[in-house]
Scaffold this motif. Structure first.
Motif, PDB file in Angstrom:
ATOM      1  N   GLY A  93       0.791  -1.217   0.000  1.00  0.00           N
ATOM      2  CA  GLY A  93       0.000   0.000   0.000  1.00  0.00           C
ATOM      3  C   GLY A  93       0.823   1.266   0.000  1.00  0.00           C
ATOM      4  O   GLY A  93       0.258   2.365   0.101  1.00  0.00           O
ATOM      5  N   GLU A  94       2.147   1.164  -0.140  1.00  0.00           N
ATOM      6  CA  GLU A  94       3.017   2.327  -0.157  1.00  0.00           C
ATOM      7  C   GLU A  94       3.932   2.296  -1.380  1.00  0.00           C
ATOM      8  O   GLU A  94       4.185   1.235  -1.961  1.00  0.00           O
ATOM      9  N   VAL A  95       4.434   3.471  -1.756  1.00  0.00           N
ATOM     10  CA  VAL A  95       5.416   3.582  -2.834  1.00  0.00           C
ATOM     11  C   VAL A  95       6.478   4.599  -2.414  1.00  0.00           C
ATOM     12  O   VAL A  95       6.244   5.449  -1.562  1.00  0.00           O
ATOM     13  N   GLY A 138       7.445  13.464  -8.991  1.00  0.00           N
ATOM     14  CA  GLY A 138       8.721  12.786  -9.176  1.00  0.00           C
ATOM     15  C   GLY A 138       8.568  11.477  -9.922  1.00  0.00           C
ATOM     16  O   GLY A 138       7.648  11.310 -10.738  1.00  0.00           O
ATOM     17  N   VAL A 139       9.450  10.552  -9.611  1.00  0.00           N
ATOM     18  CA  VAL A 139       9.528   9.276 -10.323  1.00  0.00           C
ATOM     19  C   VAL A 139       9.445   8.136  -9.313  1.00  0.00           C
ATOM     20  O   VAL A 139      10.122   8.160  -8.276  1.00  0.00           O
ATOM     21  N   LEU A 140       8.617   7.137  -9.605  1.00  0.00           N
ATOM     22  CA  LEU A 140       8.528   5.971  -8.734  1.00  0.00           C
ATOM     23  C   LEU A 140       9.839   5.187  -8.765  1.00  0.00           C
ATOM     24  O   LEU A 140      10.360   4.874  -9.840  1.00  0.00           O
ATOM     25  N   THR A 141      10.353   4.880  -7.596  1.00  0.00           N
ATOM     26  CA  THR A 141      11.561   4.055  -7.516  1.00  0.00           C
ATOM     27  C   THR A 141      11.291   2.688  -6.896  1.00  0.00           C
ATOM     28  O   THR A 141      12.002   1.727  -7.190  1.00  0.00           O
ATOM     29  N   ALA A 169       4.606   1.580 -12.038  1.00  0.00           N
ATOM     30  CA  ALA A 169       5.826   0.791 -12.151  1.00  0.00           C
ATOM     31  C   ALA A 169       7.018   1.709 -11.924  1.00  0.00           C
ATOM     32  O   ALA A 169       6.921   2.939 -12.077  1.00  0.00           O
ATOM     33  N   THR A 170       8.130   1.129 -11.531  1.00  0.00           N
ATOM     34  CA  THR A 170       9.319   1.937 -11.320  1.00  0.00           C
ATOM     35  C   THR A 170       9.652   2.697 -12.606  1.00  0.00           C
ATOM     36  O   THR A 170       9.529   2.171 -13.706  1.00  0.00           O
ATOM     37  N   GLY A 171      10.031   3.946 -12.429  1.00  0.00           N
ATOM     38  CA  GLY A 171      10.311   4.819 -13.569  1.00  0.00           C
ATOM     39  C   GLY A 171       9.146   5.676 -13.997  1.00  0.00           C
ATOM     40  O   GLY A 171       9.330   6.621 -14.777  1.00  0.00           O
ATOM     41  N   ASP A 172       7.930   5.381 -13.525  1.00  0.00           N
ATOM     42  CA  ASP A 172       6.764   6.184 -13.894  1.00  0.00           C
ATOM     43  C   ASP A 172       6.823   7.571 -13.250  1.00  0.00           C
ATOM     44  O   ASP A 172       7.232   7.708 -12.083  1.00  0.00           O
ATOM     45  N   GLU A 173       6.401   8.572 -13.999  1.00  0.00           N
ATOM     46  CA  GLU A 173       6.316   9.929 -13.470  1.00  0.00           C
ATOM     47  C   GLU A 173       4.973  10.097 -12.767  1.00  0.00           C
ATOM     48  O   GLU A 173       3.922   9.769 -13.322  1.00  0.00           O
ATOM     49  N   GLU A 200      13.572  12.284  -1.401  1.00  0.00           N
ATOM     50  CA  GLU A 200      12.895  10.994  -1.613  1.00  0.00           C
ATOM     51  C   GLU A 200      11.901  10.798  -0.485  1.00  0.00           C
ATOM     52  O   GLU A 200      12.170  11.148   0.668  1.00  0.00           O
ATOM     53  N   VAL A 201      10.728  10.252  -0.811  1.00  0.00           N
ATOM     54  CA  VAL A 201       9.703  10.023   0.198  1.00  0.00           C
ATOM     55  C   VAL A 201       9.017   8.683  -0.050  1.00  0.00           C
ATOM     56  O   VAL A 201       8.861   8.248  -1.195  1.00  0.00           O
ATOM     57  N   THR A 202       8.609   8.051   1.020  1.00  0.00           N
ATOM     58  CA  THR A 202       7.730   6.887   0.943  1.00  0.00           C
ATOM     59  C   THR A 202       6.369   7.310   1.459  1.00  0.00           C
ATOM     60  O   THR A 202       6.252   7.841   2.568  1.00  0.00           O
ATOM     61  N   VAL A 203       5.341   7.092   0.626  1.00  0.00           N
ATOM     62  CA  VAL A 203       4.013   7.638   0.908  1.00  0.00           C
ATOM     63  C   VAL A 203       2.933   6.609   0.579  1.00  0.00           C
ATOM     64  O   VAL A 203       3.185   5.636  -0.154  1.00  0.00           O
TER      65      VAL A 203
END
Length: 309
Positions: free
Chosen positions: A29-31, A65-68, A82-86, A99-102
């Protein structure tokens, strides 16, 4: 190691500290987002003096930002991810960071036509404006008096009111009248004689008032011009607005939070279609947050500000 701004205690801008931060890995449930721009809003610093607990406290409510990283079996609010998505995210805690986890439920795909600074400044102002219009029931043919039309909430409210078929009369300083006109409103300068200037444009008064400034002048002129007293809303609650019967809203109020959360997807879609502009005046390096906040506190940055890690 990420970098992050925190308030170690209650106070003003000067208490903020720029620290190293070990960003937590996302759970289900987090990214995790590599921040490309952090949006800036007056609420970022105003609430610091009011907080009584929860320190140290991160600041900043919206980022792009961008998903990592994604937690197990996790999808973002707009679907997939997916990783790399804006992406953009609102409402988050501690957005002034590299960087944040949300929560994934607060993360949406970023419209390709928005820059990262624009995307990071879309939703706090946009959802606030949307709530103001909803509560005052603005619709086709209404004449709306908008105080503070050149500010971030004002600019978004002008555009959204026009979608609803309303006519907007927006107050601003003389220096910002062209800015108000550029978004489709009829602009009037605040200051002595404001009521008379508005009456020249609306001899029969106005149907709704959106107050983004909370000054005595704005309240007095609104009371004099408003045809139905209950159709006034403010984001600057005070004794004067209370006495006038204005409905006060704010992001910390449960009803406001629920409305604004539900409004996010629609506003993103409008921005993606090119119907909702987000003017950005300046960007600063993340390390320059104090300087940027002082400019924001002066009240006339000429557009949104963003921090760039």
């Amino acid at each position: 190691m990420a970098k992050k701004w925190i308030a170690p205690r209650a106070g003003g801008i000067d208490v903020l500290e720029f620290i190293d931060d070990e960003v937590a890995a996302p759970r289900a449930g987090e990214v995790t987002i590599q921040v490309r721009a952090a949006g800036m809003n007056p609420a970022d610093y105003k609430h610091l003096a009011r907080e009584q607990s929860g320190f140290p406290l991160g600041i900043g409510y919206e980022v792009a930002g961008v998903l990592t990283r994604l937690g197990p079996d996790t999808h973002i609010a707009s679907g997939g991810g997916a990783t790399g998505d804006e992406v953009l995210a609102f409402r988050v805690a501690g957005g002034y960071a590299s960087e944040v986890t949300v929560p994934a439920s607060d993360v949406f795909a970023k419209p390709a036509n928005l820059s990262f600074p624009q995307a990071a400044n879309l939703l706090l102002a946009g959802t606030t404006a949307a709530e103001m219009l909803e509560l005052t029931r603005v619709g086709d043919g209404d004449v709306v008096l908008l105080h503070g039309a050149s500010g971030a909430v004002g600019v978004s409210a002008v555009q959204q009111a026009l979608w609803r078929g309303a006519r907007v009369i927006g107050t601003a300083s003389a220096a910002n009248l062209d800015r108000v006109r550029s978004f489709g409103a009829e602009a009037v300068a605040y200051g002595p004689g404001l009521e008379a200037r508005v009456r020249e444009l609306a001899p029969d008064g106005v149907d709704a008032v959106l107050d983004a400034v909370g000054t005595d002048e704005a309240v007095d002129v609104s009371v004099a011009l408003l045809r139905v007293a209950t159709r006034a809303v403010t984001i600057v609650k005070g004794p004067k607005t209370d006495a006038a019967g204005f409905t006060a809203i704010g992001g910390a109020m449960p009803a406001s939070k629920a409305f604004r959360d539900n409004a996010r997807a629609g506003l993103i879609a409008r921005a993606a279609a090119g119907d909702l502009a987000v003017p950005v005046a300046l960007t600063f390096e993340l390390s320059e947050a104090k300087q940027a906040l002082r400019l924001l506190a002066e009240g006339h940055p000429g557009g949104k500000l963003a921090l760039i890690p």
